[in-house]
Structures are given as structure tokens and as C-alpha cells.
Design a protein around this motif. Structure first.
Motif, PDB file in Angstrom:
ATOM      1  N   SER A 115       0.837  -1.210   0.000  1.00  0.00           N
ATOM      2  CA  SER A 115       0.000   0.000   0.000  1.00  0.00           C
ATOM      3  C   SER A 115       0.863   1.247   0.000  1.00  0.00           C
ATOM      4  O   SER A 115       0.538   2.252  -0.635  1.00  0.00           O
ATOM      5  N   LEU A 116       1.981   1.194   0.725  1.00  0.00           N
ATOM      6  CA  LEU A 116       2.900   2.327   0.742  1.00  0.00           C
ATOM      7  C   LEU A 116       3.523   2.567  -0.627  1.00  0.00           C
ATOM      8  O   LEU A 116       3.925   3.688  -0.943  1.00  0.00           O
ATOM      9  N   LEU A 117       3.595   1.518  -1.433  1.00  0.00           N
ATOM     10  CA  LEU A 117       4.134   1.675  -2.780  1.00  0.00           C
ATOM     11  C   LEU A 117       3.134   2.365  -3.700  1.00  0.00           C
ATOM     12  O   LEU A 117       3.451   2.702  -4.839  1.00  0.00           O
ATOM     13  N   GLY A 118       1.906   2.572  -3.184  1.00  0.00           N
ATOM     14  CA  GLY A 118       0.872   3.185  -4.012  1.00  0.00           C
ATOM     15  C   GLY A 118       0.286   2.208  -5.014  1.00  0.00           C
ATOM     16  O   GLY A 118      -0.283   2.610  -6.025  1.00  0.00           O
ATOM     17  N   ILE A 119       0.422   0.913  -4.724  1.00  0.00           N
ATOM     18  CA  ILE A 119      -0.035  -0.135  -5.639  1.00  0.00           C
ATOM     19  C   ILE A 119      -1.357  -0.699  -5.134  1.00  0.00           C
ATOM     20  O   ILE A 119      -1.530  -0.930  -3.923  1.00  0.00           O
ATOM     21  N   TYR A 120      -2.286  -0.960  -6.053  1.00  0.00           N
ATOM     22  CA  TYR A 120      -3.547  -1.565  -5.642  1.00  0.00           C
ATOM     23  C   TYR A 120      -3.262  -2.930  -5.026  1.00  0.00           C
ATOM     24  O   TYR A 120      -2.611  -3.794  -5.627  1.00  0.00           O
ATOM     25  N   ARG A 156      -9.929 -18.525  -1.553  1.00  0.00           N
ATOM     26  CA  ARG A 156      -9.529 -17.125  -1.399  1.00  0.00           C
ATOM     27  C   ARG A 156      -8.034 -16.965  -1.659  1.00  0.00           C
ATOM     28  O   ARG A 156      -7.221 -17.726  -1.132  1.00  0.00           O
ATOM     29  N   VAL A 157      -7.707 -15.951  -2.429  1.00  0.00           N
ATOM     30  CA  VAL A 157      -6.305 -15.632  -2.707  1.00  0.00           C
ATOM     31  C   VAL A 157      -5.773 -14.791  -1.550  1.00  0.00           C
ATOM     32  O   VAL A 157      -6.404 -13.819  -1.139  1.00  0.00           O
ATOM     33  N   ASP A 158      -4.598 -15.140  -1.059  1.00  0.00           N
ATOM     34  CA  ASP A 158      -4.028 -14.391   0.068  1.00  0.00           C
ATOM     35  C   ASP A 158      -3.836 -12.920  -0.284  1.00  0.00           C
ATOM     36  O   ASP A 158      -4.246 -12.033   0.465  1.00  0.00           O
ATOM     37  N   ILE A 159      -3.177 -12.650  -1.422  1.00  0.00           N
ATOM     38  CA  ILE A 159      -2.909 -11.268  -1.821  1.00  0.00           C
ATOM     39  C   ILE A 159      -3.039 -11.153  -3.340  1.00  0.00           C
ATOM     40  O   ILE A 159      -2.523 -11.996  -4.079  1.00  0.00           O
ATOM     41  N   VAL A 160      -3.711 -10.112  -3.790  1.00  0.00           N
ATOM     42  CA  VAL A 160      -3.726  -9.740  -5.200  1.00  0.00           C
ATOM     43  C   VAL A 160      -3.123  -8.350  -5.304  1.00  0.00           C
ATOM     44  O   VAL A 160      -3.585  -7.415  -4.639  1.00  0.00           O
ATOM     45  N   MET A 161      -2.079  -8.205  -6.089  1.00  0.00           N
ATOM     46  CA  MET A 161      -1.406  -6.925  -6.268  1.00  0.00           C
ATOM     47  C   MET A 161      -1.400  -6.585  -7.757  1.00  0.00           C
ATOM     48  O   MET A 161      -1.014  -7.423  -8.579  1.00  0.00           O
ATOM     49  N   ARG A 162      -1.838  -5.380  -8.090  1.00  0.00           N
ATOM     50  CA  ARG A 162      -1.918  -4.979  -9.491  1.00  0.00           C
ATOM     51  C   ARG A 162      -1.109  -3.724  -9.731  1.00  0.00           C
ATOM     52  O   ARG A 162      -1.357  -2.682  -9.140  1.00  0.00           O
ATOM     53  N   SER A 195       0.697  -1.233 -12.993  1.00  0.00           N
ATOM     54  CA  SER A 195       0.211  -0.753 -14.289  1.00  0.00           C
ATOM     55  C   SER A 195       0.467  -1.757 -15.402  1.00  0.00           C
ATOM     56  O   SER A 195      -0.128  -1.675 -16.478  1.00  0.00           O
ATOM     57  N   THR A 196       1.351  -2.733 -15.132  1.00  0.00           N
ATOM     58  CA  THR A 196       1.738  -3.676 -16.201  1.00  0.00           C
ATOM     59  C   THR A 196       1.423  -5.128 -15.891  1.00  0.00           C
ATOM     60  O   THR A 196       1.375  -5.950 -16.803  1.00  0.00           O
ATOM     61  N   THR A 197       1.194  -5.463 -14.613  1.00  0.00           N
ATOM     62  CA  THR A 197       1.084  -6.871 -14.227  1.00  0.00           C
ATOM     63  C   THR A 197       0.109  -7.041 -13.065  1.00  0.00           C
ATOM     64  O   THR A 197       0.006  -6.175 -12.186  1.00  0.00           O
ATOM     65  N   LEU A 198      -0.578  -8.196 -13.069  1.00  0.00           N
ATOM     66  CA  LEU A 198      -1.387  -8.573 -11.909  1.00  0.00           C
ATOM     67  C   LEU A 198      -0.735  -9.781 -11.251  1.00  0.00           C
ATOM     68  O   LEU A 198      -0.479 -10.802 -11.920  1.00  0.00           O
ATOM     69  N   TYR A 199      -0.441  -9.666  -9.964  1.00  0.00           N
ATOM     70  CA  TYR A 199       0.218 -10.729  -9.213  1.00  0.00           C
ATOM     71  C   TYR A 199      -0.795 -11.436  -8.316  1.00  0.00           C
ATOM     72  O   TYR A 199      -1.499 -10.798  -7.535  1.00  0.00           O
ATOM     73  N   VAL A 200      -0.856 -12.774  -8.450  1.00  0.00           N
ATOM     74  CA  VAL A 200      -1.678 -13.609  -7.570  1.00  0.00           C
ATOM     75  C   VAL A 200      -0.714 -14.280  -6.595  1.00  0.00           C
ATOM     76  O   VAL A 200       0.138 -15.087  -7.005  1.00  0.00           O
ATOM     77  N   MET A 201      -0.839 -13.939  -5.297  1.00  0.00           N
ATOM     78  CA  MET A 201       0.172 -14.341  -4.325  1.00  0.00           C
ATOM     79  C   MET A 201      -0.439 -15.236  -3.249  1.00  0.00           C
ATOM     80  O   MET A 201      -1.483 -14.932  -2.681  1.00  0.00           O
TER      81      MET A 201
END
Length: 522
Positions: free
Chosen positions: A439-444, A455-461, A463-469
Motif C-alpha cells: 500500500s505504501l508503494l501506491g499499488i492496488y 480465497r487468494v491471500d494477496i492480489v497486487m496490481r 500498471s503492467t502486471t497482476l500478481y496472484v500471491m
């Protein structure tokens, strides 16, 4: 030349007459003044977060009721109002009474009363605060022959910092209850009563006795009574936007987008226009920098304590569905932190379900999100703010290069230096740590995202990639990726329009850091 002709921004100036007389930027809210003073009610309460324009609006009411027609020339109300009657106005600024004890509070209230007693006089025997206010209202009415206007700005300021202290809150609350108590008895002598604040203390006489007080905080006609709408910004501050864009090397549209992401997103009812934080927006135009001004202007210590008291995790601050009674609730009746988060401006209305009369509440913008996460770092990650900042910057550099491997290496090294703290021996702790940092990185970033098969533990998006973590504790990164594949988590996100990357991370509970990770393209 155009830049030199722009009006100055009144950062921190809350007096209407000063803004007008010194030709500062003024966003015209006088239509709301006219609507309010010509409505059927007499007693009104408005709740808005700090530094959101409550004091300026109260000052505008003061100038209106003092009959200062000259100040309103060219404003909306000048074309609406036909009578400019001068009333005796009693204006009390309670923001002066922050961080005080009982004796200091009584002394400060007494001093404010004494300034008006010099003008209107004082009855013999009126020594207590409530008697003095009663006497003052009656004397002002008798001396002028007109009913009295009472304006109380930040009525709850003396109580906010002690609202969770079992000893101090009742003591100070009794002082304030005593002070406000005459307002009901003096009804025949009052023309208009207006109070502002952040929260509602139901056990103050202003709410328990004035049962006819109108709370306009969530009334649609007053949605934009404070703050700056996007229409107002684009229409009345376009020159400032152009100057800011030129200085920052942005196009006009890019500057608007950055301002919107940083300062917009507030709604105090639904439907509502998009509302920008006025303090931050004016500060950005004044300093020609897009930075975090509102959050940096006050440390929300009472908020952090409440989050800890109710056991709210950082990821649980936003995305709340609630009825109005749950977040527009009096302070003493709070059974969750939702009301305080909303009334303080850390979450706001984002949607409304008319069928079930429920509201979706979420963090309004990046300024608040990043500010909140920074304030939570000492409680969830580390007390070394310098080291945390350095780590976040290095992780951000890696993420924006799509270097997930480099980001996780940086995270591992960082966690190795964090002193031991409690509650690290479970997967959820590391989930919250990653949520704060991302969140501090300003990333969704979202956690516990539902899919058809789990349920996915973390989804991070980015501008170029969506990460399923997927995270594991004392297992293996391979196990984490296998779970992603087994439950086919990526299929939930195939319509996002971005490449999807699977990331499995395993944490070591003994070393309290990242043990291993596995990254795979879908």
C-alpha cells in the motif's frame, strides 16, 4: 504574467472576511448559507473531518448574520438575499481548548464569554458557565431587540483526545454539558444555532436535550457544503492547475489525474459529487507540489489506539459494508471503530445499496491510504521509520521494473533486521506486513480475494502486471504455487487485461523473514 495574476490560496486561513478582503481564492459556498438560514429549522449540526472547511463555513455564517453585505458582493447569495439583517452573534471557537484539563477548559470558556460580556453586559449573580451563557444571550437580545445567533465551531474538540480515557472524558464532558445546557432554555431568544464537530457525543446536552437539532451531515443538499468538488476545482482553479502542471512538467490532464488520485474520493452522502480535500488541494497549489498535506498535519494517535483496541488489521480498515446507524453513531454507542474512521475522514462512502440501505465505506484516496500505512508501520513492522522508508523505496524501484524477485530479496533482508515482536508466528502477520508495504508503494492491493474455489491471500496490481500471491508459513514456496494451481486462482482474473504472474512465498517463523519464493508466468 498569468501566474502572477492568480489569486493566492488561503492555506490555513479560516476567516471568511480575511479571505475576501485580501483577495484570496474563495470557493463560493454561500448558496448553502442561504439554504440553511432560510430553512425551517433553528438548530443545526454539521460533522466533517478536520481541516475540511467547517471553520470557514462557520465564519461565513458569522459574517452573514453580522449583516456584512459588502463581503458577499459577486457571490451566489448576493443574488438571492433581499434582506441583510444584523443580529447579535456569539461565536465560540472550541479548537482553542484541545489538550486541556478541567480547570483550563473552564478558564478558556470563561474567557470567551467575557469578551461578549464586555459588549452586551452581564446579569448580577451569573457566575457559573451555564448562568453566564444564559445571561449573555438574554442581555444581547434585550440590548439589540433582535434574537441571538450562536455559532460553535469544533464543539467536541476538548473531548476528542480523551474520548477513550475512563477518568478524563466524564470530567470534561460534564464541563461541556454544563456550558451547552442553556441553549434549550433560551430558545425564545435564539434566531439560529449552528455547531460543527467531528463526532457526536450523545451524552452532551446539545444532543440529549435539543431533540429538535437537525444533523445535516448526511443530507444530500449539503453534500458539498465543505470541501471542493471537481466541478469547482476545474471551474474556479483552472489557472492553478495549469501552473502546477507547467512546474511539474505534466499535461493539464495528467495534473488533474494526479490531484484526483491523491486528494479526491470523499462522499458524505449518496449520491454525492466527488469532493477533494480542501486543505491538501490548496496546499498543493500554494506550494506547487503534490504531497501528503492533510495526513501530515496531524498525527491520529487516538485513531491508532482505537484500531488496536478493536483489533482491526490494516487490511480491514477499508472495504466495509455498514448501515448509516453504524458509522453515523454517537461516540458513546460505538461498538466498532467504523464510526470513528468515517467521521475522522479515514474512510468515506463509496457506494450505496438502496434495497438494503447499506453503504460501502473505503479509504478515499492515496494520501489517506499511504498516510495510514505509514502510521501503522511502528505497530506492525518496525519502529525504525528511516529503515522502513529506505526499504519501501528500494522495493518500489524493483516493482516498477517488474522485478518481483528483486523486491522479495529486498523484503527478506529487511525483515531480518526487524527486532522480534509478538504475534509473528502465524501467516496472517506476514500478510498484513505485505499489505502495508504494498500500500505504501501506491499499488492496488487486496487480501483474501474470493474466487470460485477459495480465497487468494494477496492480489497486487501494477500498471503492467497482476500478481496472484499465496503465502505459507514453515512449508514451501512450491506448496504455495501448487495451491494457486490446484484452485485455479488465476482464472478469476483473466478479464483484467494484464499479464498474470503467480507468486508463492514461504516465511520462516524462526528467522521471521522470507524463506523462499517461486514466481511463474501464467
Amino acid at each position: 504574467m498569468e501566474m502572477q495574476q492568480l489569486k493566492r490560496c488561503p492555506v490555513g486561513i479560516q476567516t471568511f472576511s480575511e479571505i475576501i478582503e485580501n483577495n484570496y481564492v474563495y470557493v463560493d459556498k454561500t448558496e448553502h448559507v442561504y439554504r440553511l438560514v432560510h430553512s425551517d429549522g433553528k438548530y443545526f449540526f454539521l460533522s466533517r473531518p478536520r481541516r475540511f472547511g467547517k471553520s470557514l463555513f462557520t465564519s461565513t455564517l458569522r459574517s452573514y448574520f453580522e449583516g456584512r453585505r459588502d463581503l458577499f458582493k459577486g457571490l451566489v447569495i448576493s443574488g438571492l438575499e433581499t434582506e441583510w439583517t444584523e443580529y447579535p452573534v456569539l461565536y465560540f471557537d472550541m479548537s482553542r481548548a484541545k489538550h486541556v484539563d478541567k480547570d483550563t477548559l473552564e478558564s478558556m470558556l470563561g474567557f470567551q464569554l467575557s469578551q461578549y460580556e464586555k459588549i452586551y453586559g452581564k446579569s448580577d449573580g451569573a457566575n457559573k458557565l451555564n448562568d453566564r451563557l444564559t445571561s449573555l444571550i438574554m442581555c444581547a437580545y434585550e440590548q439589540t431587540g433582535r434574537k441571538v445567533v450562536v455559532l460553535v465551531d469544533e464543539y467536541d474538540a476538548p473531548l476528542l483526545d480523551v474520548m477513550h480515557e475512563e477518568h478524563e472524558l466524564p470530567v470534561l464532558r460534564n464541563v461541556m454539558r454544563n456550558f451547552y445546557s442553556p441553549l434549550k432554555a433560551c430558545d425564545p431568544y435564539l434566531r439560529f444555532v449552528f455547531l460543527t464537530g467531528i463526532t457526536k457525543f450523545s451524552q452532551l446536552s446539545i444532543f440529549s436535550e435539543l431533540n429538535n437539532i437537525s444533523n445535516i451531515s448526511m443530507d444530500e443538499p449539503y453534500a458539498a457544503i465543505c470541501g471542493i468538488t471537481e466541478e469547482e476545482m476545474l471551474g474556479q482553479m483552472d489557472g492553478h492547475i495549469k501552473r502546477l502542471a507547467g512546474i511539474l512538467g505534466l499535461s493539464h490532464d495528467e495534473a488533474v489525474r494526479k490531484l484526483k488520485e491523491r486528494y479526491d474520493g470523499y462522499h458524505f452522502t449518496w449520491p454525492s459529487p466527488d469532493i477533494y480535500n480542501p486543505f491538501s488541494l490548496l496546499s498543493a497549489f500554494s506550494r506547487n507540489k503534490i504531497e501528503d498535506y492533510w495526513f501530515g498535519s496531524g498525527t491520529p494517535t487516538y485513531l491508532i489506539e482505537m484500531l488496536r483496541k478493536f483489533g482491526i488489521m490494516p487490511s480491514g480498515i477499508g472495504g466495509i459494508e455498514a448501515m448509516a446507524s453504524e458509522f453515523d453513531a454517537p461516540t458513546e454507542q460505538m461498538n466498532s471503530v467504523t464510526a470513528l474512521l468515517y467521521q475522522s475522514g479515514y474512510i468515506t462512502i463509496k457506494d450505496y445499496d438502496a434495497m438494503f440501505q447499506s453503504y460501502l465505506l473505503d479509504i478515499p484516496n492515496n494520501e489517506v491510504r499511504i498516510g495510514l500505512m505509514k502510521s501503522l508501520i511502528p505497530y506492525y513492522v518496525t519502529t525504525d521509520s528511516r529503515q522502513a522508508t529506505s526499504t519501501v523505496i528500494n522495493m518500489a524501484r524493483a516493482v516498477y521494473k517488474d522485478d518481483m524477485d528483486g523486491m522479495l530479496r529486498c523484503l527478506r533482508e529487511f525483515l531480518l533486521t526487524v527486532p522480534y515482536c509478538d504475534h509473528t508466528a502465524y501467516e496472517g502477520h506476514y500478510q498484513q506486513v505485505l499489505y502495508i508495504i504494498f500500500s505504501l508503494l501506491g499499488i492496488y492491493t487486496d487480501i483474501e480475494v474470493r474466487t470460485p474455489r477459495g480465497r487468494v491471500d494477496i492480489v497486487m496490481r501494477t500498471s503492467t502486471t497482476l500478481y496472484v500471491m499465496e503465502l505459507k508459513l514453515d512449508k514451501s514456496a512450491v506448496d504455495a504455487v501448487n495451491q494457486i494451481d490446484l484452485n485455479d486462482y488465476p482464472s478469476r482474473f483473466v478479464l483484467c487485461g494484464l499479464p498474470i504472474v503467480k507468486v508463492g512465498i514461504n516465511f520462516d517463523s524462526v528467522k521471521r523473514t522470507v524463506d523462499s519464493w517461486k514466481i511463474e508466468q501464467c
